[in-house]
Structures are given as C-alpha cells and as structure tokens.
Design a protein around this motif. Sequence first.
Motif, PDB file in Angstrom:
ATOM      1  N   LEU A   7      25.302  85.557   4.287  1.00 25.38           N
ATOM      2  CA  LEU A   7      26.420  84.672   4.592  1.00 25.38           C
ATOM      3  C   LEU A   7      26.233  84.084   5.994  1.00 25.38           C
ATOM      4  O   LEU A   7      25.625  84.729   6.838  1.00 25.38           O
ATOM      5  CB  LEU A   7      27.744  85.442   4.522  1.00 25.38           C
ATOM      6  N   PRO A   8      26.762  82.911   6.273  1.00 25.72           N
ATOM      7  CA  PRO A   8      27.588  82.089   5.391  1.00 25.72           C
ATOM      8  C   PRO A   8      26.778  81.413   4.294  1.00 25.72           C
ATOM      9  O   PRO A   8      25.576  81.224   4.409  1.00 25.72           O
ATOM     10  CB  PRO A   8      28.175  81.060   6.358  1.00 25.72           C
ATOM     11  N   SER A   9      27.507  81.045   3.235  1.00 25.28           N
ATOM     12  CA  SER A   9      26.905  80.375   2.088  1.00 25.28           C
ATOM     13  C   SER A   9      27.718  79.123   1.789  1.00 25.28           C
ATOM     14  O   SER A   9      28.636  78.787   2.537  1.00 25.28           O
ATOM     15  CB  SER A   9      26.935  81.318   0.885  1.00 25.28           C
ATOM     16  N   THR A  10      27.387  78.469   0.687  1.00 23.67           N
ATOM     17  CA  THR A  10      28.173  77.279   0.344  1.00 23.67           C
ATOM     18  C   THR A  10      29.613  77.663   0.006  1.00 23.67           C
ATOM     19  O   THR A  10      30.525  76.859   0.169  1.00 23.67           O
ATOM     20  CB  THR A  10      27.566  76.528  -0.858  1.00 23.67           C
ATOM     21  N   ARG A  11      29.835  78.894  -0.470  1.00 31.87           N
ATOM     22  CA  ARG A  11      31.197  79.295  -0.875  1.00 31.87           C
ATOM     23  C   ARG A  11      31.942  80.050   0.215  1.00 31.87           C
ATOM     24  O   ARG A  11      33.165  80.022   0.240  1.00 31.87           O
ATOM     25  CB  ARG A  11      31.124  80.190  -2.113  1.00 31.87           C
ATOM     26  N   TRP A  12      31.217  80.769   1.052  1.00 33.57           N
ATOM     27  CA  TRP A  12      31.874  81.660   1.997  1.00 33.57           C
ATOM     28  C   TRP A  12      31.429  81.388   3.420  1.00 33.57           C
ATOM     29  O   TRP A  12      30.242  81.256   3.692  1.00 33.57           O
ATOM     30  CB  TRP A  12      31.555  83.121   1.666  1.00 33.57           C
ATOM     31  N   SER A  13      32.390  81.333   4.309  1.00 38.63           N
ATOM     32  CA  SER A  13      32.104  81.319   5.738  1.00 38.63           C
ATOM     33  C   SER A  13      32.463  82.705   6.279  1.00 38.63           C
ATOM     34  O   SER A  13      32.996  83.547   5.563  1.00 38.63           O
ATOM     35  CB  SER A  13      32.943  80.247   6.434  1.00 38.63           C
ATOM     36  N   LEU A  14      32.145  82.930   7.546  1.00 37.41           N
ATOM     37  CA  LEU A  14      32.527  84.186   8.194  1.00 37.41           C
ATOM     38  C   LEU A  14      33.405  83.872   9.385  1.00 37.41           C
ATOM     39  O   LEU A  14      33.238  82.844  10.040  1.00 37.41           O
ATOM     40  CB  LEU A  14      31.287  84.948   8.681  1.00 37.41           C
ATOM     41  N   ARG A  15      34.343  84.766   9.668  1.00 39.67           N
ATOM     42  CA  ARG A  15      35.172  84.618  10.849  1.00 39.67           C
ATOM     43  C   ARG A  15      35.247  85.958  11.573  1.00 39.67           C
ATOM     44  O   ARG A  15      35.520  86.976  10.942  1.00 39.67           O
ATOM     45  CB  ARG A  15      36.586  84.182  10.469  1.00 39.67           C
ATOM     46  N   GLY A  16      35.007  85.934  12.872  1.00 38.68           N
ATOM     47  CA  GLY A  16      35.124  87.145  13.681  1.00 38.68           C
ATOM     48  C   GLY A  16      35.702  86.800  15.031  1.00 38.68           C
ATOM     49  O   GLY A  16      36.021  85.641  15.309  1.00 38.68           O
ATOM     50  N   LEU A  17      35.835  87.822  15.861  1.00 42.31           N
ATOM     51  CA  LEU A  17      36.387  87.634  17.203  1.00 42.31           C
ATOM     52  C   LEU A  17      35.353  88.025  18.247  1.00 42.31           C
ATOM     53  O   LEU A  17      34.674  89.045  18.106  1.00 42.31           O
ATOM     54  CB  LEU A  17      37.634  88.505  17.392  1.00 42.31           C
ATOM     55  N   THR A  18      35.284  87.230  19.299  1.00 40.26           N
ATOM     56  CA  THR A  18      34.383  87.570  20.408  1.00 40.26           C
ATOM     57  C   THR A  18      35.076  88.550  21.346  1.00 40.26           C
ATOM     58  O   THR A  18      36.284  88.783  21.255  1.00 40.26           O
ATOM     59  CB  THR A  18      34.018  86.319  21.221  1.00 40.26           C
ATOM     60  N   ASP A  19      34.326  89.091  22.290  1.00 41.02           N
ATOM     61  CA  ASP A  19      34.897  89.994  23.296  1.00 41.02           C
ATOM     62  C   ASP A  19      36.008  89.310  24.079  1.00 41.02           C
ATOM     63  O   ASP A  19      36.924  89.966  24.571  1.00 41.02           O
ATOM     64  CB  ASP A  19      33.816  90.436  24.289  1.00 41.02           C
ATOM     65  N   GLU A  20      35.923  87.995  24.217  1.00 42.16           N
ATOM     66  CA  GLU A  20      36.931  87.250  24.986  1.00 42.16           C
ATOM     67  C   GLU A  20      38.177  86.949  24.155  1.00 42.16           C
ATOM     68  O   GLU A  20      39.136  86.381  24.675  1.00 42.16           O
ATOM     69  CB  GLU A  20      36.357  85.932  25.509  1.00 42.16           C
ATOM     70  N   GLY A  21      38.133  87.269  22.870  1.00 42.24           N
ATOM     71  CA  GLY A  21      39.288  87.010  22.019  1.00 42.24           C
ATOM     72  C   GLY A  21      39.273  85.630  21.385  1.00 42.24           C
ATOM     73  O   GLY A  21      40.265  85.209  20.791  1.00 42.24           O
ATOM     74  N   ASP A  22      38.155  84.932  21.507  1.00 39.50           N
ATOM     75  CA  ASP A  22      38.025  83.650  20.819  1.00 39.50           C
ATOM     76  C   ASP A  22      37.586  83.911  19.373  1.00 39.50           C
ATOM     77  O   ASP A  22      36.887  84.880  19.097  1.00 39.50           O
ATOM     78  CB  ASP A  22      36.971  82.773  21.504  1.00 39.50           C
ATOM     79  N   LYS A  84      35.091  88.929   8.859  1.00 37.95           N
ATOM     80  CA  LYS A  84      35.539  88.831   7.475  1.00 37.95           C
ATOM     81  C   LYS A  84      34.964  87.570   6.858  1.00 37.95           C
ATOM     82  O   LYS A  84      34.736  86.595   7.549  1.00 37.95           O
ATOM     83  CB  LYS A  84      37.074  88.717   7.414  1.00 37.95           C
ATOM     84  N   ARG A  85      34.793  87.619   5.543  1.00 44.41           N
ATOM     85  CA  ARG A  85      34.387  86.377   4.892  1.00 44.41           C
ATOM     86  C   ARG A  85      35.642  85.620   4.495  1.00 44.41           C
ATOM     87  O   ARG A  85      36.656  86.213   4.117  1.00 44.41           O
ATOM     88  CB  ARG A  85      33.463  86.639   3.712  1.00 44.41           C
ATOM     89  N   VAL A  86      35.574  84.321   4.602  1.00 43.24           N
ATOM     90  CA  VAL A  86      36.696  83.457   4.243  1.00 43.24           C
ATOM     91  C   VAL A  86      36.138  82.308   3.403  1.00 43.24           C
ATOM     92  O   VAL A  86      34.985  81.908   3.591  1.00 43.24           O
ATOM     93  CB  VAL A  86      37.413  82.888   5.494  1.00 43.24           C
ATOM     94  N   PRO A  87      36.948  81.779   2.474  1.00 42.66           N
ATOM     95  CA  PRO A  87      36.450  80.670   1.657  1.00 42.66           C
ATOM     96  C   PRO A  87      35.985  79.513   2.547  1.00 42.66           C
ATOM     97  O   PRO A  87      36.660  79.163   3.526  1.00 42.66           O
ATOM     98  CB  PRO A  87      37.661  80.267   0.820  1.00 42.66           C
ATOM     99  N   ALA A  88      34.857  78.939   2.217  1.00 44.19           N
ATOM    100  CA  ALA A  88      34.306  77.859   3.042  1.00 44.19           C
ATOM    101  C   ALA A  88      35.289  76.702   3.174  1.00 44.19           C
ATOM    102  O   ALA A  88      35.298  75.997   4.184  1.00 44.19           O
ATOM    103  CB  ALA A  88      32.979  77.383   2.449  1.00 44.19           C
ATOM    104  N   SER A  89      36.159  76.551   2.163  1.00 48.84           N
ATOM    105  CA  SER A  89      37.120  75.439   2.211  1.00 48.84           C
ATOM    106  C   SER A  89      38.091  75.574   3.389  1.00 48.84           C
ATOM    107  O   SER A  89      38.690  74.593   3.817  1.00 48.84           O
ATOM    108  CB  SER A  89      37.914  75.375   0.904  1.00 48.84           C
TER     109      SER A  89
END
Length: 108
Positions: A7-22, A84-89
């Motif tokens: 991942l990421p793929s055409t269907r799934w993106s990824l979302r996480g948090l950096t140490d700075e909270g971004d 976490k993975r999130v729908p690419a949309s």
Amino acid sequence: MSAHAGLPSTRWSLRGLTDEGDEAWLIRSIGHKLYRCPACHGEIEIGTEHTVVQYVLRLGGTEHHHWHRQCAEELLVPDLRDVKRVPASQSSQSKLEARGRKPSGRRR
Ligand SMILES: [Zn+2]
C-alpha cells in the motif's frame, strides 16, 4: 513485512501521524513529470507508479512530496503513528486541501 505492505494502491491510501502531530497521507500516483525522491535523492521517472506523501499540517495547510514506493514503505511508514488504510477516494488532493483549512482539533 509490515501490515501495510503493497500500500498505497489504487483502492487504498494510508494515513498516519508524524511526531509533530501532522497527518501524513500516502497516496498511489503515476508521475506526469520527473520527480526526485526526498529519501534517496534518486529520480522517479515519468509514468512510473510511486507514492505521494501529502502532509495535512496540525496548524493548517498542506504540503506534498513524491517518494519512491519502496522508500516510503521502508523509511517513512515505520516512523508514523496510528497508520491506517483509508479508501483512496478520501484522499483526493481537493479533499486534503479542504482538510488543511481546518485546525486539527476540528477535523473528523
Ligand atoms: Zn527513493
């Protein structure tokens, strides 16, 4: 191998948090011009699949960088929290820019 390998793929993106909270959103992309990967400083050739890393900053605003898929998977994802993975949309540029216009406490 990480839980998010491939991942990421055409269907799934990824979302996480950096140490700075971004927020860091990882989105699959195909290059329309030549990019240089910030991790290894190598070129990402036109037309190749790679990973766009879009930051949605804690204090508002966005910025993005183009990474080799493998560099992002090996060097960036392990440093993020709560990946976490999130729908690419949900990770279109316009949605993330709108998200960046709200301070992080008011995002869902
Ligand atoms: Zn690279």
